[in-house]
Enzyme design. Structure first.
Site, PDB file in Angstrom:
ATOM      1  N   ARG A  58      23.166 -36.150  -5.499  1.00  0.00           N
ATOM      2  CA  ARG A  58      23.534 -35.249  -4.395  1.00  0.00           C
ATOM      3  C   ARG A  58      23.169 -33.798  -4.725  1.00  0.00           C
ATOM      4  O   ARG A  58      22.999 -32.963  -3.851  1.00  0.00           O
ATOM      5  CB  ARG A  58      25.037 -35.394  -4.046  1.00  0.00           C
ATOM      6  N   TYR A 111      16.959 -28.142  20.961  1.00  0.00           N
ATOM      7  CA  TYR A 111      17.178 -29.588  20.874  1.00  0.00           C
ATOM      8  C   TYR A 111      18.667 -29.859  21.157  1.00  0.00           C
ATOM      9  O   TYR A 111      19.534 -29.104  20.709  1.00  0.00           O
ATOM     10  CB  TYR A 111      16.749 -30.100  19.485  1.00  0.00           C
ATOM     11  N   ASP A 183      12.914 -23.387  13.687  1.00  0.00           N
ATOM     12  CA  ASP A 183      12.686 -24.826  13.621  1.00  0.00           C
ATOM     13  C   ASP A 183      11.211 -25.069  13.966  1.00  0.00           C
ATOM     14  O   ASP A 183      10.782 -24.837  15.095  1.00  0.00           O
ATOM     15  CB  ASP A 183      13.632 -25.507  14.619  1.00  0.00           C
ATOM     16  N   LYS A 208      10.061 -36.435  12.123  1.00  0.00           N
ATOM     17  CA  LYS A 208       8.990 -36.377  13.124  1.00  0.00           C
ATOM     18  C   LYS A 208       7.615 -36.355  12.444  1.00  0.00           C
ATOM     19  O   LYS A 208       7.283 -37.286  11.752  1.00  0.00           O
ATOM     20  CB  LYS A 208       9.233 -35.163  14.033  1.00  0.00           C
TER      21      LYS A 208
END
Ligand code: 4LM
Length: 401
Positions: A58, A111, A183, A208
């Site tokens: 992590r 978005y 973004d 994407k």
């Protein structure tokens, strides 16, 4: 670390960090949750940041480190941090940089889940948010207050493809000591590198174009080392939206063909947009690669292409648009973008269903808008599928009348 001045070469060779014991060509997948310490003292030194070395996945993992090094190189930043989703990256960035009483200036079009995070969750933490048109210089300047700490936007914007001038945003933000986050999901570093325009943090839904094969959900932040390290050791570590080593490996593999794929997505989207623009059944096409689009003036200056996504509205009723989408045979009815398959979706009821109808209207996102993410198929097949579905939708309208 070997690098080239050419992005095409860097997507393949650049940022390679983990050579592996046996000299593999492909990056090893360090599929481990934890790392063994030689001694208690060594473990304590790593926790204290006094010794190099991994602790727990992590906090960092060699396969993930390599993805981060590659993405920093491609975006032209000092460092990068990978996440378990694009939304993991968005939330880690804004919650890492903003605290109660701070103010965020963002776009009125985003978005859907980013909008929901900013519209509902951030105010619940006492963070003020203003939604403005980031392409309107006066509106941006007017929105800034003494407690504004971050300006956040997407360009081109999901789903309408409007474009924000990055130079302008960076200049306004720097004069007021505000951090900028852009973004870059819709462009990828192949078509746009916001850091070159003075943007501080570049964000991707790596789900994407970066991955490109529809089999991973992931996110990336790129920026200066001090900000990225701060986010890694606060919101990423403690909120935990970490990417798995295997997913990091799939994205590293995807990156090797990024430039070729983006080039083809771009060509196919431009051809489909041009075809739709001249079609008698189409009212409007939004695609920044068309001269008729408001963002076209930034082509060449900020973007090296219109990208792989376009949006359009049919002449006629909403039912006709639904009939059109349901008649498609090859193109897939699915959200997401940047995959080999052409994907088509209805923002108002899908990706942007987090907006109330009046919020959609205020953002200028029509109920009838259809978004198409051009795939890598032969463009004639994409256009033929759209044409036959438009013909069927017209018949549907006649029989309904
Ligand atoms: C979609 N988009 O539009 P994850 N930033 C942008 C996005 O388009 C998305 C995210 C962040 C779509 C998903 C269903 C500009 C997502 C969020 O989905 O968390 O990797 O990214 O179709």
């Amino acid at each position: 670390m070997w690098t080239s001045k050419h992005l095409e070469t860097n997507t393949i060779h650049g940022g390679k960090t983990s050579q592996g014991e046996f000299g593999p060509l492909s990056t090893p997948i360090y599929q481990t949750s934890t790392f063994v310490f030689d001694s208690v003292e060594q473990g304590a030194e790593r926790f204290a940041g006094e010794a190099q070395g991994h602790i727990y996945s992590r906090l960092g993992n060699p396969t993930v480190d390599e993805l981060e090094a590659r993405m920093a190189l491609l975006e032209g930043t000092e460092a990068a941090a990978a996440f378990g989703s694009g939304m993991g990256a968005v939330s880690a960035a804004v919650l890492g940089l903003l605290k109660q009483g701070d103010h965020l200036v963002t776009s009125h079009r985003l978005y859907g889940c980013t909008f929901a995070l900013f519209n509902h969750q951030l105010p619940a933490f006492g963070i003020e948010v203003s939604f403005v048109d980031l392409s309107d210089e006066r509106a941006v300047r007017a929105a800034i207050k003494p407690n504004t700490k971050v300006i956040y936007g997407e360009t081109p914007i999901n789903p309408c493809l409007s474009v924000i001038d990055l130079d302008l945003i960076a200049i306004i933000a720097k004069s007021a000591n505000i951090t900028t986050i852009i973004d870059n999901t819709f462009m990828s570093p192949v078509l746009q590198q916001p850091a070159k325009h003075g943007i501080d943090i570049i964000l991707h839904s790596a789900t994407k174009f970066l991955n490109g094969h529809g089999d991973v959900v992931a996110g990336i932040l790129c920026g200066k080392k001090d900000i990225i390290d701060q986010i890694k050791m606060t919101t990423r570590k403690d909120m935990g939206a970490i990417i798995s080593p295997h997913d990091a490996w799939l994205i590293i593999r995807g990156l090797k063909t990024l430039h070729l794929r983006v080039e083809r997505h771009n060509q196919n989207a431009l051809a489909v947009a041009s075809y739709l623009q001249d079609h008698p059944m189409i009212k409007k096409v939004d695609y920044p690669g068309l001269a008729s689009h408001s963002g076209y003036k930034l082509l060449g200056k900020q973007m090296h292409g219109g990208g792989g996504v376009l949006a359009f509205e049919l002449n006629g009723s909403f039912d006709q648009a639904v009939a059109f989408m349901n008649q498609l045979q090859m193109c897939k009815r699915a959200v997401s973008l940047g995959d080999a398959e052409t994907l088509i979706q209805h923002p108002a009821s899908m990706t942007h269903s987090t907006y109330e109808p009046e919020e959609l209207a205020a953002a200028g996102i029509p109920q009838t808008l259809v978004r198409l993410a051009a795939g890598l198929e032969h463009v004639d097949d994409i256009i033929a599928d759209i044409e036959q579905a438009l013909v069927s939708a017209k018949k549907h309208a006649k029989s309904a009348a």
